[in-house]
Design a protein around this motif. Structure first.
Motif, PDB file in Angstrom:
ATOM      1  N   ALA A  66       9.293  -8.000   1.216  1.00 21.17           N
ATOM      2  CA  ALA A  66       9.841  -8.705   2.373  1.00 21.17           C
ATOM      3  C   ALA A  66       9.266  -8.141   3.666  1.00 21.17           C
ATOM      4  O   ALA A  66       8.896  -8.892   4.581  1.00 21.17           O
ATOM      5  CB  ALA A  66      11.370  -8.607   2.373  1.00 21.17           C
ATOM      6  N   GLU A  67       9.173  -6.824   3.749  1.00 21.37           N
ATOM      7  CA  GLU A  67       8.599  -6.176   4.934  1.00 21.37           C
ATOM      8  C   GLU A  67       7.156  -6.620   5.150  1.00 21.37           C
ATOM      9  O   GLU A  67       6.758  -6.955   6.277  1.00 21.37           O
ATOM     10  CB  GLU A  67       8.662  -4.664   4.762  1.00 21.37           C
ATOM     11  CG  GLU A  67       8.029  -3.862   5.886  1.00 21.37           C
ATOM     12  CD  GLU A  67       8.884  -3.755   7.133  1.00 21.37           C
ATOM     13  OE1 GLU A  67       8.370  -3.267   8.161  1.00 21.37           O
ATOM     14  OE2 GLU A  67      10.070  -4.150   7.073  1.00 21.37           O
ATOM     15  N   GLU A  68       6.352  -6.620   4.090  1.00 19.82           N
ATOM     16  CA  GLU A  68       4.943  -7.001   4.209  1.00 19.82           C
ATOM     17  C   GLU A  68       4.784  -8.459   4.621  1.00 19.82           C
ATOM     18  O   GLU A  68       3.906  -8.797   5.421  1.00 19.82           O
ATOM     19  CB  GLU A  68       4.214  -6.750   2.878  1.00 19.82           C
ATOM     20  CG  GLU A  68       3.985  -5.287   2.563  1.00 19.82           C
ATOM     21  CD  GLU A  68       3.080  -4.603   3.574  1.00 19.82           C
ATOM     22  OE1 GLU A  68       2.190  -5.267   4.144  1.00 19.82           O
ATOM     23  OE2 GLU A  68       3.256  -3.391   3.793  1.00 19.82           O
ATOM     24  N   LEU A  69       5.621  -9.321   4.084  1.00 21.60           N
ATOM     25  CA  LEU A  69       5.538 -10.746   4.439  1.00 21.60           C
ATOM     26  C   LEU A  69       5.902 -10.960   5.903  1.00 21.60           C
ATOM     27  O   LEU A  69       5.238 -11.721   6.621  1.00 21.60           O
ATOM     28  CB  LEU A  69       6.455 -11.563   3.529  1.00 21.60           C
ATOM     29  CG  LEU A  69       6.087 -11.587   2.043  1.00 21.60           C
ATOM     30  CD1 LEU A  69       7.136 -12.364   1.253  1.00 21.60           C
ATOM     31  CD2 LEU A  69       4.710 -12.198   1.824  1.00 21.60           C
ATOM     32  N   PHE A  70       6.962 -10.304   6.347  1.00 22.82           N
ATOM     33  CA  PHE A  70       7.361 -10.413   7.752  1.00 22.82           C
ATOM     34  C   PHE A  70       6.257  -9.878   8.669  1.00 22.82           C
ATOM     35  O   PHE A  70       5.914 -10.507   9.680  1.00 22.82           O
ATOM     36  CB  PHE A  70       8.647  -9.632   7.999  1.00 22.82           C
ATOM     37  CG  PHE A  70       9.904 -10.326   7.537  1.00 22.82           C
ATOM     38  CD1 PHE A  70      10.123 -11.670   7.790  1.00 22.82           C
ATOM     39  CD2 PHE A  70      10.887  -9.615   6.869  1.00 22.82           C
ATOM     40  CE1 PHE A  70      11.289 -12.304   7.380  1.00 22.82           C
ATOM     41  CE2 PHE A  70      12.069 -10.229   6.453  1.00 22.82           C
ATOM     42  CZ  PHE A  70      12.263 -11.580   6.710  1.00 22.82           C
ATOM     43  N   LEU A  71       5.731  -8.714   8.341  1.00 25.50           N
ATOM     44  CA  LEU A  71       4.689  -8.114   9.178  1.00 25.50           C
ATOM     45  C   LEU A  71       3.478  -9.032   9.290  1.00 25.50           C
ATOM     46  O   LEU A  71       2.941  -9.249  10.380  1.00 25.50           O
ATOM     47  CB  LEU A  71       4.265  -6.765   8.599  1.00 25.50           C
ATOM     48  CG  LEU A  71       5.138  -5.559   8.916  1.00 25.50           C
ATOM     49  CD1 LEU A  71       4.670  -4.345   8.120  1.00 25.50           C
ATOM     50  CD2 LEU A  71       5.110  -5.242  10.409  1.00 25.50           C
ATOM     51  N   GLY A  72       3.047  -9.566   8.156  1.00 20.70           N
ATOM     52  CA  GLY A  72       1.866 -10.422   8.167  1.00 20.70           C
ATOM     53  C   GLY A  72       2.081 -11.686   8.984  1.00 20.70           C
ATOM     54  O   GLY A  72       1.245 -12.053   9.812  1.00 20.70           O
ATOM     55  N   TYR A  73       3.205 -12.347   8.750  1.00 18.55           N
ATOM     56  CA  TYR A  73       3.455 -13.622   9.414  1.00 18.55           C
ATOM     57  C   TYR A  73       3.739 -13.455  10.900  1.00 18.55           C
ATOM     58  O   TYR A  73       3.235 -14.233  11.728  1.00 18.55           O
ATOM     59  CB  TYR A  73       4.629 -14.334   8.728  1.00 18.55           C
ATOM     60  CG  TYR A  73       4.959 -15.683   9.340  1.00 18.55           C
ATOM     61  CD1 TYR A  73       4.154 -16.788   9.109  1.00 18.55           C
ATOM     62  CD2 TYR A  73       6.075 -15.835  10.154  1.00 18.55           C
ATOM     63  CE1 TYR A  73       4.453 -18.028   9.674  1.00 18.55           C
ATOM     64  CE2 TYR A  73       6.385 -17.071  10.721  1.00 18.55           C
ATOM     65  CZ  TYR A  73       5.574 -18.156  10.481  1.00 18.55           C
ATOM     66  OH  TYR A  73       5.868 -19.377  11.048  1.00 18.55           O
TER      67      TYR A  73
END
Length: 235
Positions: free
Chosen positions: A143-150
């Motif tokens: 979830a953290e990686e998806l938020f950071l990327g987007y």
């Protein structure tokens, strides 16, 4: 001669987590989060929750599980320009809203990036479900990686390569093969949408130990108060 019969049994991760928390003298708190990966306040809520957890890690043991929510179920899979989408949806308010989010993200030490595309987040929710099957810690890290990327890198939440890259960063195995079939995880995501999202009107939405609820991008202090209230609630 004394014979001893040993019975083999399975201990669920949730029960084991609670047992470890009890043995450590800490109280156990399970946090169910309904969220959409294209919701900026969901990322804000997560970052503030992370701070609250770090400040109280000597008092509580936590288990976090993410559940899907679709802000725009009809969002196009191919993606559309993010800025254009917000301007079409919110009109004259869009610039003020984007400026506000930039300030909020800056307060978290992050740069709010409005470049790139937005669109259907369904595949990201399928991937989060898949990650959860390999461990809730991996799901939380994804979830953290998806938020950071987007939100900070202009990556498109529906881009298969971005999703696979994010999964690889948090050691999720088999993500590419899983995402290849659009039916993988679809039933489970729809079931969770019905179970966890049908009775709420917005995200992020947090449920602590099955009963204590709060919503929105709450500050760390609000989460800490919620921990105190929920720590005496049995899920």
């Amino acid at each position: 001669m004394l014979s001893l019969n040993l019975r083999k049994f399975l201990i669920s991760p949730r029960f084991l987590h609670r047992l470890m928390a009890t043995n450590s003298g800490k109280k156990f708190i399970r946090i169910d989060i309904s969220s959409d990966t294209v919701c900026p306040w969901c990322f804000v809520g997560k970052k503030n929750l992370d701070k609250a957890i770090a400040l109280t890690s000597d008092q509580y043991d936590f288990e976090i599980k993410w559940h899907p929510f679709l802000l725009n179920p009809s969002a196009p899979k191919e993606g559309i320009n993010k800025k254009d989408y917000y301007r079409n949806k919110f009109g004259s308010r869009s610039e003020q809203m984007m400026s506000r989010m930039s300030e909020v993200f800056k307060g978290l030490g992050l740069e709010y990036n409005m470049s790139g595309l937005t669109g259907s987040s369904l595949d990201s929710h399928r991937l989060l479900y898949f990650a959860g099957q390999q461990g809730l810690d991996k799901q939380n890290n994804l979830a953290e990686e998806l938020f950071l990327g987007y939100f900070t890198q202009g990556r498109y939440i529906g881009d298969r390569e971005f999703l696979i890259e994010a999964a690889r960063k948090v050691s999720i195995e088999g993500a590419a093969d899983f995402l290849e079939d659009p039916n993988n995880g679809l039933k489970e995501v729809n079931e969770e949408l019905q179970q966890h999202s049908s009775n709420i009107s917005g995200v992020p939405h947090f449920v602590l130990n099955g009963k204590y609820q709060l919503s929105g991008g709450q500050p760390p202090e609000s989460f800490i108060q919620a921990f105190q209230a929920a720590s005496n609630v049995t899920a």
